[in-house]
Scaffold this active site. Structure first.
Site, PDB file in Angstrom:
ATOM      1  N   GLY A 134      -9.041  -5.652 -16.229  1.00  0.00           N
ATOM      2  CA  GLY A 134      -8.680  -6.725 -16.176  1.00  0.00           C
ATOM      3  C   GLY A 134      -7.982  -7.623 -15.027  1.00  0.00           C
ATOM      4  O   GLY A 134      -8.254  -6.916 -14.160  1.00  0.00           O
ATOM      5  N   HIS A 136      -0.745  -7.882 -20.568  1.00  0.00           N
ATOM      6  CA  HIS A 136      -0.545  -8.341 -18.573  1.00  0.00           C
ATOM      7  C   HIS A 136      -1.192  -9.284 -18.072  1.00  0.00           C
ATOM      8  O   HIS A 136      -0.522 -10.217 -16.895  1.00  0.00           O
ATOM      9  CB  HIS A 136      -1.765  -6.583 -18.266  1.00  0.00           C
ATOM     10  N   HIS A 164       0.227 -12.377 -16.384  1.00  0.00           N
ATOM     11  CA  HIS A 164      -0.297 -13.014 -14.656  1.00  0.00           C
ATOM     12  C   HIS A 164      -0.599 -14.528 -14.789  1.00  0.00           C
ATOM     13  O   HIS A 164       0.163 -15.502 -13.712  1.00  0.00           O
ATOM     14  CB  HIS A 164      -2.063 -12.410 -14.579  1.00  0.00           C
ATOM     15  N   CYS A 221      -1.563  -2.781 -11.359  1.00  0.00           N
ATOM     16  CA  CYS A 221      -2.238  -4.335 -11.540  1.00  0.00           C
ATOM     17  C   CYS A 221      -3.162  -4.268 -10.147  1.00  0.00           C
ATOM     18  O   CYS A 221      -2.513  -3.360  -8.582  1.00  0.00           O
ATOM     19  CB  CYS A 221      -0.667  -4.820 -11.189  1.00  0.00           C
ATOM     20  N   LEU A 222      -3.842  -4.649 -10.061  1.00  0.00           N
ATOM     21  CA  LEU A 222      -5.067  -4.387  -8.772  1.00  0.00           C
ATOM     22  C   LEU A 222      -4.119  -5.671  -7.959  1.00  0.00           C
ATOM     23  O   LEU A 222      -4.812  -5.657  -6.582  1.00  0.00           O
ATOM     24  CB  LEU A 222      -6.225  -5.467  -9.372  1.00  0.00           C
TER      25      LEU A 222
END
Length: 169
Positions: free
Chosen positions: A45, A134, A138, A92-93
């Site tokens: 995502g 998630h 953001h 998380c990226l």
């Protein structure tokens, strides 16, 4: 085009994203770039704030590109319903190298527009429900680190500050 993913501390990640007024050709380019960026990372995502764009948009593919029908694009998403709870480790990226166990709903229904401006409602269970929450976080200026308490949160935040001071973040 693959866009750089911004990291914890970048201002766009820490404030609520703006609603999208219209599905435009420029928005289509952003969506395509976000999909390319998500797959290149690789991740399941990606929300627009993670590429430095403060808009209410995310893409998710829990198959990580293995099944084209699993790609979901949401413009101006909203929760319709959330229930249950699951505790799983997630990362998380925008917080690379860190993971933590975060409580998330085990089922979530999200409504919003698809990439063509058509209203859609999608139900997610388990991993998809987790991904929905998630990415919605953001859009609200929250990262998984913000959902942690105590020593685990303090440890991650201190380590990020140390990496930032050293020029490695």
């Amino acid at each position: 085009m693959i866009r750089p993913i911004v990291k914890y501390g970048h201002q766009t990640l820490h404030r609520p994203a703006d609603r999208i007024d219209a599905v435009t050709p420029e928005l289509q380019v952003l969506i395509d770039d976000m999909i390319d960026t998500m797959y290149a990372a690789p991740g399941i995502g990606l929300a627009a704030p993670q590429v430095g764009v403060g808009l209410r948009l995310f893409v998710i593919d829990i198959s990580v590109g293995r099944r084209a029908e699993d790609l979901i694009v949401f413009v101006n998403p909203e929760f319709v319903e959330r229930e249950g709870m699951q505790l799983e480790e997630e990362g998380c990226l925008s917080v690379p190298g860190f993971t933590a166990t975060v409580p998330r709903p085990s089922r979530a229904i999200v409504k919003g527009l698809d990439r063509h401006g058509t209203e859609q409602i999608v139900e997610g269970k388990e991993l998809l429900a987790r991904a929905f929450q998630h990415e919605m976080d953001h859009l609200d200026g929250t990262l998984f680190v913000n959902r942690l308490r105590g020593i685990k949160r303090d440890m991650i935040v201190r380590r990020i500050h140390k990496l930032t001071r050293a020029g490695e973040w």
